[in-house]
Design an enzyme around this catalytic site. Structure first.
Site, short mmCIF file in Angstrom:
data_model
loop_
_atom_site.label_atom_id
_atom_site.label_comp_id
_atom_site.label_asym_id
_atom_site.label_seq_id
_atom_site.Cartn_x
_atom_site.Cartn_y
_atom_site.Cartn_z
N GLU A 1 -0.28 -20.55 0.51
CA GLU A 1 1.13 -20.19 0.24
C GLU A 1 1.75 -21.11 -0.81
OE1 GLU A 1 3.30 -18.23 -0.68
OE2 GLU A 1 3.43 -17.20 1.25
N ASP B 1 3.37 -12.74 0.69
CA ASP B 1 4.69 -12.12 0.56
C ASP B 1 4.59 -10.67 0.06
OD1 ASP B 1 3.83 -12.51 -1.99
OD2 ASP B 1 5.47 -13.85 -2.60
O1 AHR Z 1 0.15 -18.79 -2.67
C1 AHR Z 1 0.13 -17.81 -3.66
C2 AHR Z 1 1.12 -16.71 -3.38
O2 AHR Z 1 2.43 -17.21 -3.51
C3 AHR Z 1 1.12 -16.13 -2.02
O3 AHR Z 1 0.07 -15.23 -1.74
C4 AHR Z 1 2.42 -15.42 -2.03
O4 AHR Z 1 2.96 -15.25 -0.74
C5 AHR Z 1 3.31 -16.28 -2.90
O5 AHR Z 1 3.90 -15.50 -3.90
#
Ligand code: AHR
Ligand code: AHR
Length: 520
Positions: free
Chosen positions: A242, A318
């Site tokens: 994340e 996300d």
């Molecule tokens: O960590 C990379 C990305 O960052 C994740 O998959 C996403 O949730 C956020 O935009």
């Protein structure tokens, strides 16, 4: 022997009754993943004390005793669904059952069942921080026939994720949360990736939104350069933790994380309290390499972890939907698997014998020939795909048409720019320019040499969707075929959110007769 029916048809019917009886017995005796005759990946993880708590595959059973459904497909013609099971306990998927159910129409993969008994099925991902392209902001579903392979000589289908496609489960059971330990592996197509965020499989937020550093722990595969990178130009196996794809202990570059070049790739991520690792290898042969093993990243927010325990496939935590890739099988475990256990899983994967198979069918479309592409819908059988500058439409072309129009409606067939088994169509009057899609509409543009252009300009010939001529399946969006609609030309799905995706006349509109070119 006297009861043996003489006609082959009746004999086959009798044998299939016997087979069905054997299957029922198998279900009763071997209900559940224990006591496997053959050790498959989840039997190996269980023996190592780190059992699978999610096991997903459209290609094969991941327990030696598993006879249940692997995945569900839904067909466009009548919306009916069918579950696809292994050919035998612990075996390869019954792809013939899918082919028969989907014959004459198109199918999407609606459910990827959890084989672990925890009920952690993957279904169409809902909107989150980002909105998907399908109805109500859901992500797209994968085409059921888009990623054909063989496994141990039996045909099977993987999950082909185009940008916009995603699967998820936000209500899981048994998956690691907080700082608890878990392992993950997946078998992926090492040649299908991009730099978008994020082709992931694994642990993510239950809200489909970015809730902060350390709230995910998923396998990432691709060459997204924004966060971490490894050696060379990628693609890399990284951990999506994340707000960061990690290739090692640092944010940014870690040269120990090798560029992946295997058509079939085994990717592994595992994580526990202040410990994690990246491993990977060729899923067809050989052993795993360890690309990182050590303490948690030195960036803030990743130690301890705050895993939430949802499961994603093909998207970011996300619901970022810009990435692409192909998934064949994968699991999540409870506990931190030992390297020895993972090495045994890799041996099992290589022994399963993944191999490529043809991705084209139908009448030959000969490289080097000058062709024209004639519509077959009753309205339009004198119309051909033609361009005027960058614009593409179907035009009526006859022997008395101008030589300008004849050339505008003629194409030199090239080996597909993104895959030589498929085809690209170079403009006869504008050499160096090709038919390509952009925002799902066809244009003629000069080849800019990019990977995206090559993919947008590559179409895989198939038997015509209507049974006549050829259909041309988009290489990077294989739920979409070249289709005319109101005389404009698109890559269109058989039903979908755009007007040009209308299921009415889709099969005819998406079927073309390849003729000798009006001009060459
Ligand atoms: O960590 C990379 C990305 O960052 C994740 O998959 C996403 O949730 C956020 O935009
Ligand atoms: O046509 C779909 C996509 O739209 C193409 O891949 C890309 O060029 C554009 O963003």
């Amino acid at each position: 022997m006297s009861a043996q029916p003489r006609s082959p048809r009746l004999r086959r019917a009798a044998l299939s009754v016997i087979a069905a009886g054997a299957l029922v017995t198998g279900v009763l005796v071997n209900a559940g993943p224990s006591q496997a005759a053959t050790s498959q990946p989840c039997d190996i993880y269980a023996a190592g004390g780190t059992p699978c708590v999610a096991a997903h595959s459209t290609t094969r059973a991941l327990y030696g005793a598993y006879t249940g459904s692997l995945y569900q497909v839904k067909r466009a013609s009548d919306g009916a669904t069918s579950n696809i099971a292994p050919l035998s306990a612990g075996g390869v998927a019954n792809a013939a059952a899918q082919d028969s159910f989907c014959s004459g129409t198109t199918c999407l993969i609606t459910v990827i069942y959890d084989q672990s008994g925890h009920g952690n099925n993957l279904t169409q991902a809902p909107p989150g921080g980002f909105t998907g392209p399908d109805v109500n902001g859901y992500d797209n579903l994968a085409g059921a026939a888009a990623a054909p392979v063989t496994v141990g000589g039996h045909k099977a289908y993987g999950v082909f994720v185009s940008p916009g496609t995603g699967y998820r489960n936000n209500h899981t059971s048994g998956i690691a949360t907080g700082d608890a330990a878990e392992g993950e592996y997946a078998v992926l197509d090492g040649t299908h990736y991009n730099g978008g965020c994020c082709f992931d499989y694994g642990n993510a937020e239950t809200s489909s939104t970015d809730t902060g550093n350390g709230h995910m722990e998923a396998i990432y595969f691709g060459n997204a350069p924004f966060w971490g990178t490894g050696a060379g130009s990628g693609p890399w196996i990284m951990a999506d933790l994340e707000n960061g794809l990690f290739s090692g202990v640092n944010s940014g570059n870690n040269s120990g994380d090798a560029t992946i070049a295997s058509r079939f790739t085994t990717a592994m991520i595992k994580g526990g309290p202040n410990l994690w690792a990246i491993r990977g290898g060729n899923a067809q042969s050989g052993s795993l390499s360890t690309f990182y093993s050590g303490v948690r990243p030195n960036a803030s927010g990743y130690n301890p972890m705050h895993k939430e325990g949802a499961i994603i496939l093909g998207i970011g935590g996300d619901n970022s939907i810009s990435a692409q890739g192909t998934f064949y099988e994968g699991v999540m475990t409870s506990g931190y698997p030992s390297a020895a256990t993972e090495n045994s899983v890799q041996s099992n994967v290589t022994a399963a014998a993944y191999a490529t198979t043809s991705i084209t069918s139908g009448p030959a479309v000969t490289v080097g020939a000058a062709v024209s592409l004639r519509a077959t819908t009753a309205c339009c059988t004198t119309r051909y795909i033609a361009h005027s500058g960058t614009a593409v439409a179907t035009q009526v072309v006859t022997s008395s048409s101008t030589s300008t129009l004849k050339a505008q409606a003629s194409w030199t067939v090239r080996a597909g720019l993104a895959n030589s088994s498929c085809r690209s169509f170079e403009s006869v009057d504008t050499p160096g320019s090709y038919l390509r899609h952009s925002n799902f509409q066809l244009y003629v543009n000069a080849n800019d040499g990019s990977s995206l252009f090559a993919q947008d300009a590559t179409f895989c010939p198939q038997t015509g969707a209507s049974g006549t001529g050829n259909s041309f399946v988009s290489y990077n969006y294989p739920t979409r075929d070249i289709r005319h609609y109101n005389n404009s030309v698109y890559i269109a799905s058989n039903g979908g959110t755009h007007t040009f995706d209308s299921a009415t006349l889709w099969s005819a509109d998406a079927s073309w007769v390849v003729t000798t070119g009006w001009s060459s």
